[in-house]
Structures are given as structure tokens and as C-alpha cells.
Design a protein around this motif. Structure first.
Motif, mmCIF file in Angstrom:
data_model
loop_
_atom_site.group_PDB
_atom_site.id
_atom_site.type_symbol
_atom_site.label_atom_id
_atom_site.label_comp_id
_atom_site.label_asym_id
_atom_site.label_seq_id
_atom_site.Cartn_x
_atom_site.Cartn_y
_atom_site.Cartn_z
ATOM 1 N N LEU A 52 1.083 -1.139 0.061
ATOM 2 C CA LEU A 52 0.065 0.041 0.299
ATOM 3 C C LEU A 52 1.273 1.527 0.235
ATOM 4 C CD1 LEU A 52 -2.699 1.492 0.710
ATOM 5 C CD2 LEU A 52 -2.604 1.453 2.728
ATOM 6 N N THR A 53 0.513 2.089 -0.528
ATOM 7 C CA THR A 53 1.890 3.242 -1.425
ATOM 8 C C THR A 53 0.733 3.749 -0.145
ATOM 9 O OG1 THR A 53 0.710 3.962 -2.984
ATOM 10 C CG2 THR A 53 2.998 3.172 -2.867
ATOM 11 N N VAL A 54 1.592 5.304 0.601
ATOM 12 C CA VAL A 54 1.288 6.401 1.071
ATOM 13 C C VAL A 54 2.385 7.238 1.197
ATOM 14 C CG1 VAL A 54 0.441 7.287 3.032
ATOM 15 C CG2 VAL A 54 -0.214 4.662 2.578
ATOM 16 N N TRP A 55 1.194 8.565 0.444
ATOM 17 C CA TRP A 55 2.163 10.027 0.632
ATOM 18 C C TRP A 55 1.720 10.586 1.967
ATOM 19 C CZ3 TRP A 55 1.934 12.100 -4.923
ATOM 20 C CH2 TRP A 55 2.973 11.712 -5.830
ATOM 21 N N ALA A 56 2.256 10.956 3.181
ATOM 22 C CA ALA A 56 2.523 12.119 4.519
ATOM 23 C C ALA A 56 3.239 12.989 4.391
ATOM 24 C CB ALA A 56 2.414 11.528 5.175
ATOM 25 N N MET A 57 3.002 14.530 5.017
ATOM 26 C CA MET A 57 3.784 15.967 4.562
ATOM 27 C C MET A 57 4.686 15.719 5.316
ATOM 28 S SD MET A 57 2.074 15.952 2.358
ATOM 29 C CE MET A 57 0.192 14.349 1.510
ATOM 30 N N GLY A 58 5.816 16.198 4.881
ATOM 31 C CA GLY A 58 6.856 16.559 5.679
ATOM 32 C C GLY A 58 7.228 15.530 6.604
ATOM 33 N N GLU A 59 7.442 16.129 8.255
ATOM 34 C CA GLU A 59 8.376 15.455 8.918
ATOM 35 C C GLU A 59 6.700 14.103 9.422
ATOM 36 O OE1 GLU A 59 11.183 15.463 10.947
ATOM 37 O OE2 GLU A 59 11.417 16.426 9.218
ATOM 38 N N GLU A 60 5.621 14.483 9.445
ATOM 39 C CA GLU A 60 5.147 13.299 9.402
ATOM 40 C C GLU A 60 4.576 12.093 8.973
ATOM 41 O OE1 GLU A 60 1.534 16.046 8.969
ATOM 42 O OE2 GLU A 60 1.480 17.209 10.878
ATOM 43 N N GLY A 61 5.525 12.245 7.272
ATOM 44 C CA GLY A 61 5.720 11.152 7.265
ATOM 45 C C GLY A 61 6.873 10.314 7.528
ATOM 46 N N ALA A 62 7.560 11.677 7.819
ATOM 47 C CA ALA A 62 8.757 10.301 8.411
ATOM 48 C C ALA A 62 8.292 9.443 10.266
ATOM 49 C CB ALA A 62 9.556 10.721 8.921
ATOM 50 N N ARG A 63 7.824 10.087 10.551
ATOM 51 C CA ARG A 63 6.699 9.967 11.621
ATOM 52 C C ARG A 63 5.926 9.030 12.191
ATOM 53 N NH1 ARG A 63 6.118 16.080 13.587
ATOM 54 N NH2 ARG A 63 8.496 16.300 14.513
ATOM 55 N N LEU A 64 5.262 8.459 10.563
ATOM 56 C CA LEU A 64 4.117 7.515 10.256
ATOM 57 C C LEU A 64 4.288 6.446 10.203
ATOM 58 C CD1 LEU A 64 1.026 7.128 9.847
ATOM 59 C CD2 LEU A 64 1.441 8.544 7.260
ATOM 60 N N LYS A 65 5.641 6.562 9.785
ATOM 61 C CA LYS A 65 6.808 4.712 9.417
ATOM 62 C C LYS A 65 6.577 4.150 10.732
ATOM 63 C CE LYS A 65 9.633 6.523 5.751
ATOM 64 N NZ LYS A 65 10.788 7.110 4.991
ATOM 65 N N PRO A 66 7.338 3.952 11.437
ATOM 66 C CA PRO A 66 6.820 3.202 12.768
ATOM 67 C C PRO A 66 5.392 2.493 12.971
ATOM 68 C CG PRO A 66 7.968 5.340 13.842
ATOM 69 C CD PRO A 66 8.204 5.627 12.218
ATOM 70 N N VAL A 67 4.717 3.733 12.995
ATOM 71 C CA VAL A 67 2.623 3.485 14.035
ATOM 72 C C VAL A 67 2.657 2.422 12.105
ATOM 73 C CG1 VAL A 67 0.652 4.497 13.528
ATOM 74 C CG2 VAL A 67 2.539 6.043 14.804
ATOM 75 N N ALA A 68 2.975 2.840 11.003
ATOM 76 C CA ALA A 68 2.654 2.097 10.342
ATOM 77 C C ALA A 68 3.614 0.468 9.665
ATOM 78 C CB ALA A 68 2.673 2.167 8.241
ATOM 79 N N ALA A 69 4.423 0.019 10.517
ATOM 80 C CA ALA A 69 5.021 -0.853 10.748
ATOM 81 C C ALA A 69 4.233 -1.628 11.609
ATOM 82 C CB ALA A 69 6.537 -1.224 11.708
ATOM 83 N N GLU A 70 3.802 -1.144 12.732
ATOM 84 C CA GLU A 70 2.820 -1.951 13.841
ATOM 85 C C GLU A 70 1.592 -2.023 12.939
ATOM 86 O OE1 GLU A 70 3.354 -1.850 16.813
ATOM 87 O OE2 GLU A 70 5.585 -1.743 16.324
ATOM 88 N N PHE A 71 0.919 -1.586 12.070
ATOM 89 C CA PHE A 71 -0.055 -1.662 11.550
ATOM 90 C C PHE A 71 0.210 -2.682 10.942
ATOM 91 C CE2 PHE A 71 -1.776 -1.670 7.464
ATOM 92 C CZ PHE A 71 -3.551 -2.026 7.522
#
Length: 413
Positions: free
Chosen positions: A39-58
């Protein structure tokens, strides 16, 4: 909420390209949620980097779905989305700022939200309504921004004021007292240029006014709008706010040194002040925006959208559900210091035990109004900002509002 601009010529070129490619016609065969996929997801700026570990938990809970997060800067996201839409190279999902929704709804780029899976009643109303066009929702609220009043309590006390201002009259009286007791200006207000509308809109909503009327047309010369323009402009007329805009001005610095001991802004400023000016501890507070008819802020923030041409809509819905759960939304506050859009998230320990300003923002979210999803929002906002600049320099509010109504009329379909 962040905003970006795109030159008119480039925007027209890209929109023309989109029309020629016939986008929004749907992608290929869709993949089931339980199939192995990315699943490809675009997130903005620093939020994109911070979302990566949350996505790993998913992915630990959904091992068949690998989530590929791509950070995209707020300053380039609009151009990147529009050009990718034209070239049919969009991701499956994206974080989308609230004022961008109208344009991408109009371009038929977004998949409507399944209202059996996501319910308006689970979110603060304004966060949901900013994604709705003609009764159809196109985004699921992720996080919210809402305005509140920041003021120096220590300097207020020296000026003889011991309570937070709750009305417009209270607020201006405090600004006057601040200046009388040594402040350069009583408050911080942006007199024009990009983003100035963000300091004015809560004045409009506090009068009961609207950006668009029930007929869907601009309501920028209504009695309520004129009243809001006059109230906002009075700070410049009385020398309580600086008439000239200087790009890059540091509101937190001027708040700290007492030059401008009051301003209205979003929740991120709590962290900024705490981090940058620890010497202010115990010397300032956050309060609801002072009101006229009511204390009513506006809601910004970001929603999660799925693109119509995605072949992974089922997986996108699963990831969106995960990010919208109260527990994950509360965790996102811990990670990003942005406010949860899901009401139940505020019952989580992270919110109950968080910063003392959180109850103010929670209350504001409950009464806030949405920014309607206007297709040509950037142009619409520019017209408001131009009017504000004129009023800050002394133009008559009623006459300026009439001119604004005419100039904005052609921007709303």
C-alpha cells in the motif's frame, strides 16, 4: 494545517493535462484486503517520517499489507499531487490538508468514504464536514487544528487584568492594557499576505457568519462578515497591532520578550513556547478564542484520502481504520502533538494526562466550524487576504467587503 500555492499558469497547464488524460476513470482489478500487497501512502514533511513506525505496527497486525510511506514537503505537495494525477501516478492513499480537499473532490480524484465503516458521529463535526461536498464525504479526519488565545498572564496581572478575556471587548481591553503598560503592540495579528485569513476566520465564525451561504455562494459582505472585518481592523486602527507585515516574524519570540503578549494560534504553539522559551513557565495561558455571538474557532488539519484509481482500496480502508482508532489517534498526539479528530481518543490516558491546555482545545473542537471544501481555495483565500490588508491600512470595512464579494463570486461554482 499547512497551505501551499501554485502559480496560476502552472495550475491551468496541469489541470488541462488532467482533462486530456481523463483521470478518475478507475484503476485496474482491485486487490482484496487479505491479499499480499504493498500500500503506497504519501504523508507530509516530518509527519511522513513519524508515520513510518506507526505503519510498521499496523503491518504486525496485518502482515499481508506492507505500507510504503513517502514523505512529501508541504511546499511541493500540491504540484506533486496534481502532476501525478495527470500522469496517473498517484499513490493509493495520502494525507490531505483541509483546504486542499475541494480541489481534489472537483477533479474527481478521490474515492468516497464508506459511511458504514466510518461514521460522522465518531469525529468532531467540523473535522468531518470539511471533507463533504453535496452530501458525500471524501476523506476521513486524521488530526485537527483549532485556534485558541495565547496570552501572558504575568503581564496581564501587572496591567490589572486577572481573568482570561471571553468577549471581543475583553480582548481589546487587555490589548489596550498591555500597550499602556509597555508592550510595543497589544496583540499579534497578521495584516495581510499568505495565511492572514487564518487570523480572521474565527472572528467571522464568532459572529455566526459564513464563508459560503446556504446557496453555496460567497457570503463575504453579510452583516456578520462586515462586523468581523471591523472588529479585526479595529486593532490596527487603534495602534494595538502592527500594520506592516514582515515575513518570518517570530510570534513566540515577541510573546516571550513582551513586545506582543497576546496572539491566536493552533496547538503546536504550546510545544514551541515550552521548548523555545522555558523561562515563561507559569507566566502564560491558553484560553478559548474570545467571542461575539459565540466563541467559535475554525478547524484545519489533515484527513486521510484514498484515490479513486487505486487498486488497493480495501487495504487503504484497513489502514485508515487503524489510524482512526482512538488508541492510535491518542498515540499520534504523543508522536506529533497534533489533536485527535476522533472524539473517543480524548478519553485515552495520553490525552487525559497531557498538557494542561488540552481541555481548551477539546472544547474548541466541539464548537468549531469547518472551512468548506472550495475548489479554488487558494484564489479564494488570496481575495480575503487582499481585503484584510486594505482594512489593516484603514480602508472602510463595508466597502471593502462589497468589493470582496464581487471578486470572490466567480471563484465558487
Amino acid at each position: 494545517m499547512s497551505r501551499t500555492t501554485l502559480s496560476t499558469g502552472l495550475a491551468l497547464t496541469l489541470v488541462s493535462a488532467i482533462a486530456l488524460t481523463g483521470c478518475g476513470s478507475g484503476g485496474g482489478e482491485e486487490v482484496a484486503a487479505d491479499a499480499k500487497q504493498t500500500l503506497t501512502v504519501w504523508a507530509m514533511g516530518e509527519e511522513g517520517a513519524r508515520l513510518k513506525p506507526v505503519a510498521a505496527e499496523f503491518t504486525k497486525e496485518h502482515p499481508n499489507i506492507k505500507v510504503k510511506i513517502t514523505p512529501v514537503g508541504w511546499d511541493v505537495v500540491h504540484q506533486k499531487l496534481v502532476s501525478s494525477l495527470a500522469g496517473k501516478k498517484l499513490p493509493d492513499m495520502a494525507q490531505m490538508g483541509s483546504t486542499m480537499m475541494g480541489e481534489f473532490i472537483a477533479l474527481d480524484a478521490l474515492e468516497p468514504v464508506d459511511t458504514k465503516a466510518f461514521k460522522r458521529s465518531d469525529f468532531f463535526p467540523a473535522t468531518w464536514d470539511s471533507n463533504v461536498r453535496d452530501g458525500t464525504a471524501y476523506g476521513v479526519p486524521w488530526y485537527a487544528d483549532v485556534r485558541a488565545l495565547y496570552y501572558r498572564t504575568d503581564l496581564a496581572k501587572k496591567a490589572g487584568v486577572t481573568k482570561a478575556p471571553t468577549t471581543w471587548a475583553d480582548q481589546q481591553a487587555l490589548a489596550t492594557a498591555y500597550k499602556k503598560h509597555g508592550a510595543e503592540y497589544g496583540t499579534q495579528l497578521q495584516p495581510g499576505a499568505t495565511g492572514a485569513w487564518q487570523g480572521w476566520l474565527q472572528y467571522l465564525y464568532s459572529t455566526g457568519g459564513e464563508l459560503l451561504g446556504k446557496d453555496g455562494k460567497p457570503a463575504l459582505d453579510s452583516p456578520q462578515a462586515v462586523k468581523a472585518f471591523k472588529a479585526w481592523g479595529s486593532y490596527f486602527d487603534k495602534g494595538l497591532a502592527k500594520k506592516n507585515f514582515t515575513p518570518g516574524e517570530d510570534a513566540a519570540k515577541d510573546f516571550s520578550n513582551g513586545k506582543r503578549p497576546m496572539f491566536q494560534s493552533g496547538p503546536w504553539m504550546v510545544q514551541n513556547i515550552n521548548d523555545q522559551h522555558p523561562e515563561l513557565k507559569g507566566k502564560w495561558a491558553v484560553a478559548p478564542v474570545p467571542g461575539d455571538k459565540s466563541s467559535t474557532s475554525w478547524v484545519g488539519g489533515s484527513s486521510l484520502v484514498t484515490f479513486k484509481d487505486s487498486a488497493h482500496k480495501a487495504a487503504a480502508e484497513e489502514f485508515t481504520k487503524y489510524l482512526a482508532t482512538p488508541k492510535v489517534q491518542a498515540h499520534w498526539y504523543e508522536v506529533d502533538k497534533t489533536l485527535p479528530a476522533a472524539k473517543a481518543a480524548w478519553d485515552q490516558p495520553a490525552m487525559k494526562n497531557g498538557d494542561s491546555s488540552l481541555p481548551v482545545f477539546e472544547k474548541a473542537l466541539g464548537s468549531a466550524e469547518a472551512v468548506p471544501p472550495v475548489e479554488k481555495w487558494n484564489e479564494f483565500a488570496v481575495q480575503i487576504e487582499s481585503a484584510l490588508e486594505k482594512i489593516a491600512r484603514g480602508a472602510d470595512a463595508s466597502a471593502t467587503a462589497k468589493q470582496l464579494q464581487k471578486s470572490a463570486a466567480g471563484l465558487v461554482g
